[in-house]
Enzyme design. Structure first.
Site, short mmCIF file in Angstrom:
data_model
loop_
_atom_site.label_atom_id
_atom_site.label_comp_id
_atom_site.label_asym_id
_atom_site.label_seq_id
_atom_site.Cartn_x
_atom_site.Cartn_y
_atom_site.Cartn_z
N SER A 1 0.84 -1.20 0.00
CA SER A 1 0.00 0.00 0.00
C SER A 1 0.88 1.26 0.00
CB SER A 1 -0.95 -0.01 1.19
OG SER A 1 -1.74 -1.16 1.18
N ASP B 1 -8.48 -6.24 -5.95
CA ASP B 1 -8.13 -5.10 -5.11
C ASP B 1 -8.47 -3.79 -5.81
OD1 ASP B 1 -7.06 -3.37 -3.27
OD2 ASP B 1 -4.96 -3.80 -3.80
N HIS C 1 -6.25 -7.33 -1.51
CA HIS C 1 -5.21 -6.35 -1.22
C HIS C 1 -3.92 -7.00 -0.73
CE1 HIS C 1 -3.93 -2.29 -0.79
NE2 HIS C 1 -3.75 -2.36 0.51
#
Length: 475
Positions: A158, A410, A435
């Site tokens: 991320s 995702d 994710h």
């Protein structure tokens, strides 16, 4: 959309902390490093203690590689205890493991308890300063006996994945390569369509059950009609078992934002096996949700009762939650206050929905409204062009040795690099991957795609380590 963004991104980053539960808590040393508060000026010459964790358990010295986790916004121990892939790789590669805490998070506070007391103390909360922290810390770590010739590989997911990629771009002499998992480095300005994010969420629901996405689409109008009367508002509060009852029409936007975030969160944690994220979730949670949303042609109350049953899978799968709190989605232990500041300065990511290609209410990206919200909260205005100016946007072909991994489930893959740009800027797409599934621990129910992705990632790491060794030895 601005308020949804400020709170919603927090979930993305906390997954990096809670996304990969390891079998036993790893053993590490907790150390502190004196960092400059400001790396790029000379007037502010103070320092702070940056926390970092080190594990030598698998390190083959001298010269064994160093796996360096570029910390996100949150307590670094959570990253360390819940990033199973890193520990598996460390054993295989004979690597030292380092988890570096991001400034202004966890214990790494440049101004101690004053750090968040006034925006003037937050002036040094930027990605550039964080990257400089990492570069300086790595230089110090490489002074460890036996580490002088070690290859350093940055790893993150991320925002941490963005930092890992940017660390390689900005400091290629410090790290030999980077694994940037679920890193939306192109979710800025107009590099990607602003509605792609919500389209991916919608597609996850469409393929998980007939009538599912359509039910959610129709729920927004049903909610709006309920908010037209006091009786409807009271009914919604009871039907959704809300801890704090809805009071007036002004609560409608916040209530719908809460639901929208829930659907997004489910898309990000749509893992193929049961997982704990604040609340326990079953395998393939969206499929479980969609069991309650098979008939979009119900009347308003029946449809919304089904919506409640669906979100109850997310918030109350164990049945132990007495009421639902609309002020909380999945931010939890993440320090989203700091991230809201970063989102209001340089991390400006446009999002929009059209209600046609996605299942959400139409909302245009309104930078002016977003900027006004930021000014009200922090007294500052965002700079939407800064990240692309600093890190190149899509013009990154001069970089090398970066793996960009993205799962097709995702929504953050919307801003990710999904096609290889060169022989050393590698894109890995993970079918049926939510994710950064690849950063989670190995699991018996892992799809073949993530097993192959991890193997490919390790093969590139070995290649980088070998090339570094040859360079050091003059081969």
């Amino acid at each position: 959309m601005a308020s949804l963004w400020l709170s919603g991104w927090g979930f993305l980053l906390v997954l990096c902390m809670l996304g990969s539960v390891v079998q036993s808590e790893p053993t590490y040393k907790t150390l502190y490093f004196d960092q400059k508060i400001d790396h790029f000026g000379f007037y502010e010459d103070s320092t702070f203690k940056q926390r970092y964790l080190v594990c030598y358990m698998h390190w083959r010295r001298p010269g064994g590689p160093i796996l360096f986790y570029t910390g996100n916004e949150g307590d670094i121990t959570l990253f360390s205890n819940n990033t199973g892939f890193m520990w598996d790789v460390a054993e295989e590669l004979g690597a030292m493991v380092v988890f570096a805490e991001h400034r202004y998070y966890g214990e790494s506070m440049p101004y101690g308890n004053l750090s968040y007391s006034d925006p003037k103390y937050l002036n040094y909360l930027t990605s550039e300063q964080a990257l400089a922290d990492f570069a300086v810390l790595i230089r110090s770590i490489k002074e460890t006996d036996g580490a002088q010739d070690s290859a350093v590989i940055a790893i993150g997911g991320s925002y941490g994945g963005m930092l890992a990629a940017w660390l390689r771009m900005k400091y290629p002499h410090v790290v030999v390569g980077a694994l940037a998992a679920s890193a939306p480095i192109w979710q800025f300005e107009d590099l990607v369509p602003c509605n792609l994010y919500y389209q991916i969420v919608t597609n996850d629901f469409k393929k998980s059950g007939t009538g599912c996405a359509e039910s959610i689409t129709k729920s927004w109008s049903a909610i709006n009609r309920m908010f037209e009367t006091d009786d409807g508002i009271r009914w919604l509060s009871g039907a959704f078992h809300l801890c704090s009852p809805l009071k007036c029409q002004d609560d409608a936007a916040a209530f719908k934002n809460w639901l929208s975030e829930t659907w997004v969160n489910l898309a990000m944690v749509d893992y193929p096996y049961p997982a704990n994220f604040l609340e326990p979730l079953p395998a393939w949670p969206i499929k479980e949700v969609c069991k309650y949303l098979r008939n979009p042609n119900r009347d308003d109350k029946e449809l919304l009762q089904n919506i409640f049953q669906a979100i109850n899978v997310y918030y109350n799968y164990t049945g132990n939650t007495p009421c639902l709190n609309t002020s909380q989605t999945a931010v939890g232990s993440l320090d989203d206050l700091g991230w809201s500041y970063q989102a209001c300065t340089e991390m400006v990511m446009p999002f929009c929905s059209d209600g046609v290609t996605d299942m959400f209410e139409p909302q245009k990206w309104n930078f002016e409204a977003f900027s006004d919200d930021c000014y009200k909260q922090w007294g500052i205005r965002p700079r939407p062009e800064w990240i692309t100016s600093m890190y190149g946007g899509k013009n990154i072909i001069a970089a090398s040795n970066i793996i960009f991994s993205n799962g097709d489930l995702d929504p953050w893959s919307a801003g990710g690099v999904k096609q290889s740009l060169s022989d050393s800027l590698i894109a890995i797409l993970i079918k049926d991957g939510a994710h950064h599934l690849d950063l989670r621990s190995n699991n018996a129910y892992d799809p073949k795609s993530v097993i192959e992705a991890r193997a490919l990632e390790v093969s590139y790491m070995k290649k980088w380590i070998k090339e570094h060794s040859q360079q050091v030895n003059g081969v």
